[in-house]
Design an enzyme around this catalytic site. Structure first.
Site, PDB file in Angstrom:
ATOM      1  CG  HIS A 262      -3.167   3.171  -5.652  1.00  0.00           C
ATOM      2  ND1 HIS A 262      -3.656   2.489  -4.571  1.00  0.00           N
ATOM      3  CD2 HIS A 262      -4.167   3.187  -6.565  1.00  0.00           C
ATOM      4  CE1 HIS A 262      -4.909   2.122  -4.806  1.00  0.00           C
ATOM      5  NE2 HIS A 262      -5.239   2.534  -6.019  1.00  0.00           N
ATOM      6  CG  ASP A 264      -6.092   0.662  -8.974  1.00  0.00           C
ATOM      7  OD1 ASP A 264      -6.593   0.794  -7.850  1.00  0.00           O
ATOM      8  OD2 ASP A 264      -5.853   1.616  -9.727  1.00  0.00           O
ATOM      9  CG  ASP A 374      -7.902   5.114  -6.162  1.00  0.00           C
ATOM     10  OD1 ASP A 374      -8.506   6.161  -6.427  1.00  0.00           O
ATOM     11  OD2 ASP A 374      -7.744   4.209  -6.994  1.00  0.00           O
ATOM     12  CG  HIS A 579     -10.268   0.544  -4.776  1.00  0.00           C
ATOM     13  ND1 HIS A 579      -9.182   0.357  -3.971  1.00  0.00           N
ATOM     14  CD2 HIS A 579      -9.799   1.168  -5.877  1.00  0.00           C
ATOM     15  CE1 HIS A 579      -8.105   0.843  -4.551  1.00  0.00           C
ATOM     16  NE2 HIS A 579      -8.450   1.343  -5.719  1.00  0.00           N
TER      17      HIS A 579
HETATM   18 ZN   LIG Z   1      -7.130   2.384  -7.011  1.00  0.00          ZN
END
Ligand SMILES: [Zn+2]
Length: 1059
Positions: A262, A264, A374, A579
């Protein structure tokens, strides 16, 4: 050699700890197995470095002036980059051995060889060695030069003290190890086996026969294995293989282990660092795919892949190659992993449209699962949007973060607002960053809430959030656990295989209806108000540009639809909906970048609007002036501020113009604003009011209070600006609760448990303090005519103040509160409250393409966990026959408790951005009392009007002499949301129209258009024709049928231009 017989005296604890010491990296490494992992070592031949504040491309960086460097040198500060040139020669004596470059440094590193990235290295991500050769051949070259690009930030940014604290700008970094070493692969394998055996022994515990078998096997391995004598290793390996080869039964649970990382897209580091995080993480995954043909890596977010394509084309080509082999699996279908609450319905569609088209173009197919592991909650409209975008499956795990209620399923059907269903899976290990341990594997089985209903689970392994991804050790662990008695079966698998397995045996699965509300991070609806405002405004700008450009395309032969520019602007908006960006949970650097993205969208968008307006004006006779555009598909009667020469404004009134103002344009002989075209036409008139309300409008002021009245509603403000009354004039119904005051600002203490920018806790409600104004500040603003208003000032605290203009226009069913706040607080939360004379157990909130109800009481834990919720442009509290709606132009946080409607305005969190929300803010909310239901009263249209003001665009050439309307819809329940050019548009003359049913009803309606339509056909959200979707055109109208909250899209092919 005889098998070692174990005496029966073993003591559980001493045996366990004996084995632990044998593999320990801390204890007894002088004599244990771990101490033998590496053999001989030697320093690199030469090390030199070059330090820069820029993120340079490789070709540029290696041209720079490198200075001699040494292990132990420090460099920095935060966000800088240190490039190391590493010259090395492998000793000849190491022929036949596996040789690694061992590199340990702070920060995140990327190894380059021959101009290509080859390996990411981070201590935090347990990657500290680059395999130079698996087995050095006698004739192999032994000297080479590598570059190591070290970014001065950790996997999770550079927080000062704690992870989410604002970054420390002065951090310094160090290389602590740079040497060559012989790696003993056989030792590594035994270490993996022993750790797994320890995990099984501990995980299954002393009640389990299998646990003892694992422990005793491990103990025997220690007995037979002499770390200094590699010839003893095969016997140890045999013991391990015998244990792991004992198969489980047919009913074993199957775990689908998929490599994941993951990343971001921006969070505790800026967007530009994410570009490099992708390269570091994915090149590491490529190495793993090369070395482990069964290893599968799932990767989401088209934007990140697009970055890699641009900046690392060689790596991108490798990813494409592994995608063909099925090892690199693009997932998610969206441009970024966006927030699941705040983006508009159309923006969510565009996430998929941009994402799926990218995946199709670059990897040959669209994604079949939505991937949002997430994100802070999931809109009830997502199932329909997914289904419309070719997606039937959904994966997340975030609801495991719920603070109050534990979600009852890991595998279930999720049914959305319109009834669309998607098969949904939450990995039962409640993580997307597993490491392949036995503990995690056992947890995945034990925690699964759908035992008996399904026998498959996902297991996502690899370091995540800041990137990093899986390691070879994780892969080795999971391969070893493929089928061992006492444990679930573990397959290295893909999300596709998991979901087919779940789907083929889904008969007993349960269904969850409605939103997946996250009982945490509810402050993200409010934090960073300017980002929220930018989001709402830019959604509007792009809507208007697309509509106007489509109309220009239809009307003008020479107009070129700005498809490429719009794609760029949409991608910027979609990027900001990541997000940790639109949610406000990012560092200051990211917030600044996000604001500059919005500025780009606004300025380019306005240029595109002017271009489209110019095209619409060309070729028609008429004086130069203003083009008045209504971008909504219904008639509007509104007061409009019109630009006058010298930068001033005057108020104009757009009267109800008969039947042709929908989605329409009209012109006017400005700047005098005197010559209005004859009715029926939407047009601009001088500032005057309809006769029946003129007399009522001038604000009446008595005893320090002010009354505004437009004949529809009557507003009474007491001397400090609070509402004592809000009356529907015709019926005499009062909307404010008896004895209560509306427009009451309230301040709360806002100190969460940890996640500062993210969380507002339930206990903040216990600290409510009304902001008390001082009598005497209320004054009449605009004196009547088409608009009446009153103004007041409010000192919120010693440091923060607010001014408000309460505005009531002729013909308008709502009163607006134009608000300016100077906000300088720490850990305070500002809201405004309206106690309503309405009683209902539920309130209604607008969401994407529709609305939903949430309780106004705290009966159950599920009810009170929703003390702070999100909404889009409106919320409503209605009882039979009457209600009060609260509209807004850029807010998302809300709640209704009892009869009090509350809008969340500003927070003051200090981490990860210590400056978040400090300074000046402007926003507007509005209050609309109504008879009947909010649907019949037009609340939805009012909220659209507040958010999509009529446009008054300077027409550079002659404006059209008469007004015209492009589209109208026969049912008030159906909203024409979007008009744009189709992504694939032969001759550029195919439009896409998107409509949705907004009332929650079954509707048959007619879409009327004045455009020259050649063909109309239904399509999905990816704009693919529905083969059975041909729509006959009858008298310039198309018949459409809707079920509640259904979204429909159609392709309209326009006739070729006449010349
Ligand atoms: Zn995230």
């Amino acid at each position: 050699m005889a098998a070692v017989v174990s005496p029966a005296l073993k003591h559980w604890r001493t045996t366990l700890e004996r084995v632990e010491k044998f593999v320990s990296p801390l204890y007894f490494t002088d004599c244990n197995l771990r101490g033998r992992l590496f053999g001989n070592s030697c320093p690199v031949s030469a090390l030199s470095s070059f330090l820069t504040p820029e993120r340079l491309p490789y070709q540029e960086a290696v041209q720079q002036d490198f200075r001699p460097a040494q292990v132990g040198d420090s460099f920095g500060p935060t966000w800088w980059t240190c490039w190391f040139r590493v010259e090395l020669t492998i000793p000849e004596a190491w022929v036949g051995q596996e040789v690694h470059l061992c590199w340990e440094s702070d920060g995140e590193s990327l190894v380059w060889h021959d101009g290509e990235p080859v390996q990411g290295l981070t201590k935090e991500g347990e990657k500290t060695s680059y395999v130079l050769t698996d087995r050095l051949g006698a004739g192999d070259p032994r000297s080479l030069t590598l570059y190591v690009e070290v970014a001065c930030n950790g996997l999770l940014g550079a927080g000062k003290g704690t992870m989410i604290a604002a970054p420390d700008p002065g951090k310094m970094f160090q290389v602590s190890r740079a040497e060559l070493a012989v790696f003993h692969r056989d030792v590594h394998k035994l270490l993996v086996d022993l750790e797994l055996l320890l995990g099984i022994a501990k995980g299954l515990g002393e009640d389990s026969q299998r646990s003892f078998q694992a422990l005793y096997t491990a103990n025997q391995i220690v007995n037979v294995c002499d770390p200094t004598q590699p010839q003893t290793f095969p016997m140890a390996q045999d013991l391990a293989s015998r244990f792991f080869g004992q198969r489980g039964g047919e009913s074993q649970h199957t775990i689908h282990a998929t490599g994941h990382c993951h990343i971001d897209t921006a969070w505790l580091w800026p967007f530009k660092e994410t570009v490099r995080k992708c390269a570091r993480s994915w090149v590491t995954a490529v190495r793993l795919m090369e070395r482990n043909p069964e290893f599968i890596f799932a990767c989401s977010q088209a934007q990140q892949l697009e970055w890699v394509k641009t900046h690392y084309p060689g790596l991108h080509a490798r990813l494409q190659e592994f995608a063909c082999r099925g090892q690199f699996v693009p997932v998610g279908g969206t441009w970024v992993e966006m927030d699941g609450n705040l983006p508009s319905g159309e923006a969510m569609v565009r996430q998929f449209l941009q994402g799926q088209r990218f995946f199709l173009q670059e990897f040959g197919k669209i994604c079949s699962e939505f991937w949002l592991p997430d994100t802070f909650g999931y809109s009830a409209q997502l199932p329909q949007i997914m289904r419309g975008c070719g997606i039937r499956h959904f994966l997340t795990q975030k609801l495991s973060w719920n603070l109050v209620n534990s979600f009852p399923h890991h595998t279930f059907f999720w049914e959305g607002l319109d009834g669309s269903r998607v098969l949904t899976h939450f990995p039962p290990g409640d993580s997307y960053g597993m490491e392949g341990s036995v503990e995690e594997v056992l947890k995945t089985v034990a925690k699964n809430r759908d035992k008996g209903r399904t026998n498959h689970s996902a297991f996502l392994f690899g370091f995540g959030d800041g990137g990093g991804g899986p390691t070879q050790t994780m892969v080795d662990r999971l391969k070893r656990l493929c089928n061992t008695d006492g444990l679930p079966r573990v397959q290295l698998s893909s999300p596709g295989r998991l979901f087919s397995a779940l789907e083929s045996d889904s008969g007993q699965l349960c269904t969850w209806v409605g939103e997946l509300f996250l009982e945490l991070h509810n402050g993200t609806y409010t934090t960073h108000a300017q980002i929220k405002k930018g989001n709402r405004e830019c959604e509007r700008v792009l809507h208007d540009v697309e509509l106007l450009s489509s109309l220009a395309l239809a009307r003008s032969v020479h107009f070129l639809y700005p498809a490429a520019q719009l794609q760029d602007l949409w991608r910027l908006l979609l990027l900001n909906q990541f997000h940790d960006v639109v949610t406000g949970s990012c560092i200051q650097l990211v917030a600044e970048e996000a604001m500059s993205h919005y500025q780009d969208i606004r300025s380019h968008g306005n240029t595109l609007l002017s271009t489209a307006a110019a095209a619409l004006c060309a070729g028609e006779p008429g004086p130069e002036g203003l083009l008045i555009v209504n971008t909504l598909p219904w008639k509007r009667t509104e007061v409009l501020a019109l630009p006058r020469p010298g930068g001033a404004h005057s108020l104009g009134f757009v009267p109800s113009p008969g039947d042709s103002a929908q989605h329409g344009l009209c012109s006017c002989a400005c700047p005098q604003l005197t010559a209005a075209p004859p009715a029926p036409a939407a047009c601009v008139c001088p500032a005057r009011a309809p006769a029946d309300s003129t007399s009522r409008l001038p604000p009446a002021k008595t005893d320090g209070s002010v009354t505004l009245d437009n004949g529809i509603i009557r507003v009474r403000l007491e001397p400090t600006g609070r509402l004592t009354s809000l009356l529907l004039v015709a019926s005499g119904r009062e909307a404010i609760a008896e004895g209560a005051l509306g427009n009451q600002f309230v301040l709360f203490d806002d100190v969460p448990l940890y996640w500062d920018a993210w969380d507002v806790m339930d206990y903040h409600l216990e600290t409510r303090k009304p902001v008390l104004g001082q009598a005497g500040t209320l004054a009449v603003g605009t004196e009547g005519g088409v608009r009446g208003s009153a103004c007041f000032l409010l000192q919120i605290s010693p440091n923060s103040r607010l001014s408000q203009e309460v505005v009531l226009d002729v013909g308008c069913p709502y009163v607006r509160f134009r608000t300016e706040v100077h906000w300088h607080e720490a850990h305070k939360f500002l809201k405004v409250e309206f106690p309503a004379r309405v009683r209902s157990p539920q309130a209604t909130y607008e969401v994407q393409f529709g609305h939903l109800q949430r309780p106004t009481h705290y009966n159950t834990s599920w009810d009170w966990a929703r003390y702070e919720v999100w909404a889009h442009r409106w919320m409503d509290l209605s009882e039979h026959g009457f209600g009060l709606a609260l509209l807004n132009d850029c807010k998302y946080g809300a709640s209704v408790r009892g009869s009090v409607l509350s809008l969340s305005l500003l927070r003051a969190s200090k981490a990860p951005d210590a400056t978040a929300d400090m300074g000046r803010h402007e926003f507007t909310y509005a209050l609309m009392p109504h008879e009947g239901s909010f649907q019949d009263a037009g609340v939805i249209r009012a909220a659209y009007s507040l958010n999509f003001p009529l446009l008054a665009l300077p027409a550079p050439g002659p404006a059209p002499a008469t007004a015209w309307s492009a589209f109208s819809v026969s049912s008030p329940a159906v909203v024409l949301e979007t008009v744009k050019q189709a992504e694939t548009s032969p001759q550029g003359r195919t439009l896409v129209l998107r409509l949705y049913e907004a009332h929650g009803s079954h509707v048959d309606c007619w879409l009327h258009t004045s455009l020259p339509v050649q063909e109309a056909v239904l399509c999905d959200l990816l704009e693919q024709r529905d083969p059975a979707g041909h729509l006959p055109l009858r008298e310039a109208s198309l018949k459409l049928t809707f079920s509640p909250f259904q979204v429909r899209s159609l392709l309209l092919t326009l006739q070729p231009p006449l010349n």
